[in-house]
Design a protein around this motif. Sequence first.
Motif, PDB file in Angstrom:
ATOM      1  N   THR A   1       0.554  -1.495 -12.911  1.00 18.92           N
ATOM      2  CA  THR A   1       1.497  -1.217 -13.987  1.00 18.92           C
ATOM      3  C   THR A   1       2.447  -0.087 -13.607  1.00 18.92           C
ATOM      4  O   THR A   1       3.666  -0.180 -13.819  1.00 18.92           O
ATOM      5  CB  THR A   1       0.732  -0.855 -15.268  1.00 18.92           C
ATOM      6  OG1 THR A   1      -0.053  -1.991 -15.658  1.00 18.92           O
ATOM      7  CG2 THR A   1       1.684  -0.485 -16.385  1.00 18.92           C
ATOM      8  N   ASP A   2       1.910   0.982 -13.030  1.00 18.18           N
ATOM      9  CA  ASP A   2       2.743   2.135 -12.671  1.00 18.18           C
ATOM     10  C   ASP A   2       3.769   1.769 -11.601  1.00 18.18           C
ATOM     11  O   ASP A   2       4.929   2.187 -11.675  1.00 18.18           O
ATOM     12  CB  ASP A   2       1.864   3.288 -12.170  1.00 18.18           C
ATOM     13  CG  ASP A   2       1.039   3.926 -13.272  1.00 18.18           C
ATOM     14  OD1 ASP A   2       1.309   3.634 -14.461  1.00 18.18           O
ATOM     15  OD2 ASP A   2       0.119   4.704 -12.947  1.00 18.18           O
TER      16      ASP A   2
ATOM     17  N   ALA B   1      -9.731  -3.648  -6.360  1.00 18.25           N
ATOM     18  CA  ALA B   1     -10.717  -2.572  -6.529  1.00 18.25           C
ATOM     19  C   ALA B   1     -10.889  -2.160  -7.991  1.00 18.25           C
ATOM     20  O   ALA B   1     -11.695  -1.277  -8.291  1.00 18.25           O
ATOM     21  CB  ALA B   1     -10.307  -1.364  -5.689  1.00 18.25           C
ATOM     22  N   GLY B   2     -10.114  -2.765  -8.895  1.00 19.18           N
ATOM     23  CA  GLY B   2     -10.284  -2.494 -10.310  1.00 19.18           C
ATOM     24  C   GLY B   2      -9.257  -1.577 -10.931  1.00 19.18           C
ATOM     25  O   GLY B   2      -9.343  -1.233 -12.116  1.00 19.18           O
ATOM     26  N   ASP B   3      -8.240  -1.166 -10.150  1.00 19.96           N
ATOM     27  CA  ASP B   3      -7.246  -0.218 -10.643  1.00 19.96           C
ATOM     28  C   ASP B   3      -6.015  -0.956 -11.173  1.00 19.96           C
ATOM     29  O   ASP B   3      -5.011  -1.115 -10.479  1.00 19.96           O
ATOM     30  CB  ASP B   3      -6.857   0.748  -9.519  1.00 19.96           C
ATOM     31  CG  ASP B   3      -5.967   1.885  -9.986  1.00 19.96           C
ATOM     32  OD1 ASP B   3      -5.593   1.898 -11.181  1.00 19.96           O
ATOM     33  OD2 ASP B   3      -5.635   2.758  -9.158  1.00 19.96           O
ATOM     34  N   GLU B   4      -6.081  -1.377 -12.418  1.00 20.81           N
ATOM     35  CA  GLU B   4      -4.949  -2.067 -13.034  1.00 20.81           C
ATOM     36  C   GLU B   4      -3.762  -1.130 -13.253  1.00 20.81           C
ATOM     37  O   GLU B   4      -2.609  -1.557 -13.186  1.00 20.81           O
ATOM     38  CB  GLU B   4      -5.371  -2.685 -14.372  1.00 20.81           C
ATOM     39  CG  GLU B   4      -6.374  -3.803 -14.239  1.00 20.81           C
ATOM     40  CD  GLU B   4      -6.652  -4.493 -15.566  1.00 20.81           C
ATOM     41  OE1 GLU B   4      -6.153  -4.000 -16.620  1.00 20.81           O
ATOM     42  OE2 GLU B   4      -7.348  -5.522 -15.554  1.00 20.81           O
ATOM     43  N   GLN B   5      -4.050   0.133 -13.516  1.00 23.93           N
ATOM     44  CA  GLN B   5      -2.974   1.077 -13.798  1.00 23.93           C
ATOM     45  C   GLN B   5      -2.049   1.236 -12.598  1.00 23.93           C
ATOM     46  O   GLN B   5      -0.842   1.448 -12.764  1.00 23.93           O
ATOM     47  CB  GLN B   5      -3.553   2.440 -14.192  1.00 23.93           C
ATOM     48  CG  GLN B   5      -2.536   3.381 -14.833  1.00 23.93           C
ATOM     49  CD  GLN B   5      -1.975   2.829 -16.133  1.00 23.93           C
ATOM     50  OE1 GLN B   5      -2.721   2.340 -16.971  1.00 23.93           O
ATOM     51  NE2 GLN B   5      -0.664   2.904 -16.292  1.00 23.93           N
ATOM     52  N   ALA B   6      -2.590   1.115 -11.392  1.00 22.54           N
ATOM     53  CA  ALA B   6      -1.755   1.230 -10.191  1.00 22.54           C
ATOM     54  C   ALA B   6      -0.693   0.139 -10.173  1.00 22.54           C
ATOM     55  O   ALA B   6       0.453   0.376  -9.757  1.00 22.54           O
ATOM     56  CB  ALA B   6      -2.620   1.147  -8.933  1.00 22.54           C
TER      57      ALA B   6
ATOM     58  N   ASP C   1       0.785  -1.233   0.000  1.00 18.50           N
ATOM     59  CA  ASP C   1       0.000   0.000   0.000  1.00 18.50           C
ATOM     60  C   ASP C   1       0.821   1.290   0.000  1.00 18.50           C
ATOM     61  O   ASP C   1       0.252   2.381   0.071  1.00 18.50           O
ATOM     62  CB  ASP C   1      -0.907   0.037   1.247  1.00 18.50           C
ATOM     63  CG  ASP C   1      -2.057  -0.954   1.161  1.00 18.50           C
ATOM     64  OD1 ASP C   1      -2.406  -1.366   0.035  1.00 18.50           O
ATOM     65  OD2 ASP C   1      -2.601  -1.318   2.220  1.00 18.50           O
TER      66      ASP C   1
ATOM     67  N   ALA D   1      -5.444  -2.380  -4.644  1.00 19.50           N
ATOM     68  CA  ALA D   1      -5.891  -1.511  -5.740  1.00 19.50           C
ATOM     69  C   ALA D   1      -6.384  -2.347  -6.911  1.00 19.50           C
ATOM     70  O   ALA D   1      -7.407  -2.020  -7.539  1.00 19.50           O
ATOM     71  CB  ALA D   1      -4.754  -0.587  -6.172  1.00 19.50           C
ATOM     72  N   LEU D   2      -5.681  -3.442  -7.198  1.00 15.70           N
ATOM     73  CA  LEU D   2      -6.106  -4.312  -8.296  1.00 15.70           C
ATOM     74  C   LEU D   2      -7.456  -4.935  -7.995  1.00 15.70           C
ATOM     75  O   LEU D   2      -8.325  -5.001  -8.881  1.00 15.70           O
ATOM     76  CB  LEU D   2      -5.057  -5.398  -8.533  1.00 15.70           C
ATOM     77  CG  LEU D   2      -5.361  -6.381  -9.661  1.00 15.70           C
ATOM     78  CD1 LEU D   2      -5.500  -5.669 -10.995  1.00 15.70           C
ATOM     79  CD2 LEU D   2      -4.287  -7.467  -9.734  1.00 15.70           C
TER      80      LEU D   2
END
Length: 257
Positions: A119-120, A112-117, A80, A109-110
């Motif tokens: 990757t970044d 929760a649907g945040d794939e970009q987090a 986190d 985050a993943l």
Amino acid sequence: MLDANNRQIAALSLSLLDLTDLGETTTPEAINALCDKAVTPYGTVAAICIWPRFVAQARAKLGPQHPVRIATVVNFPSGDLPVDAVVAETLQAVADGADEIDLVIPYRALIAGDEQAVTDMIAAVRAAAPHPVTLKTILETGELKDKALIRRASDLAIAAGADFIKTSTGKVAVNATLEAADLMLNAIRQQGGKVGFKPAGGVRTVADAQLYLKLAATILDPDWPMPSTFRFGASGLLGDILAVLDGRESAVPNAAY
């Protein structure tokens, strides 16, 4: 490898072992002891895996060209931390002499649907730890739970530049499982078999290790498991490996990782 006897499996497992001490109360003395344990009469483990604060100590003890690599963990175990904090942690670890970085992806985050987090984070740590540093990404599969999400995490990590995908931190209720391993190894196979795999948490015996090695050999190739493509993350496995190689009865320590 599929028909290998216990001693052969034990010898292979030794060469693939990331001997781990990520206990909350780990001391400098324990790290020195871990470095000593990493060198056995039958050869060395692949790496030791330790907290970042001990990397410089381990490097000083092992020296610059030791065959045992030094792995450390970042964004661990929560997954986190902000990207800039994880990058700073990584840069310091590499400066202190780490050969390998085990990064916990932002798995919440993943979920929760945040794939970009994801990757970044991986891309930023990859930039902070370029080759020849090895980057292992910890997916925390026991928390992801869903098969499709474990596969998606695997694909995202591989695409973002991970050298290995790793099941677990060893700090949650469910760690390495053969089901998660199957999903991850198939992701590796479909991406060309160039990325490594590391089950961590709960692999305590040579018999446990053999199950994962057989799975990898079946999905990829019998000769695929080697230190550059396969690791076990464990603190207790070494005792059973040495018991098998010594011809003694297995004596597995009670280890959480």
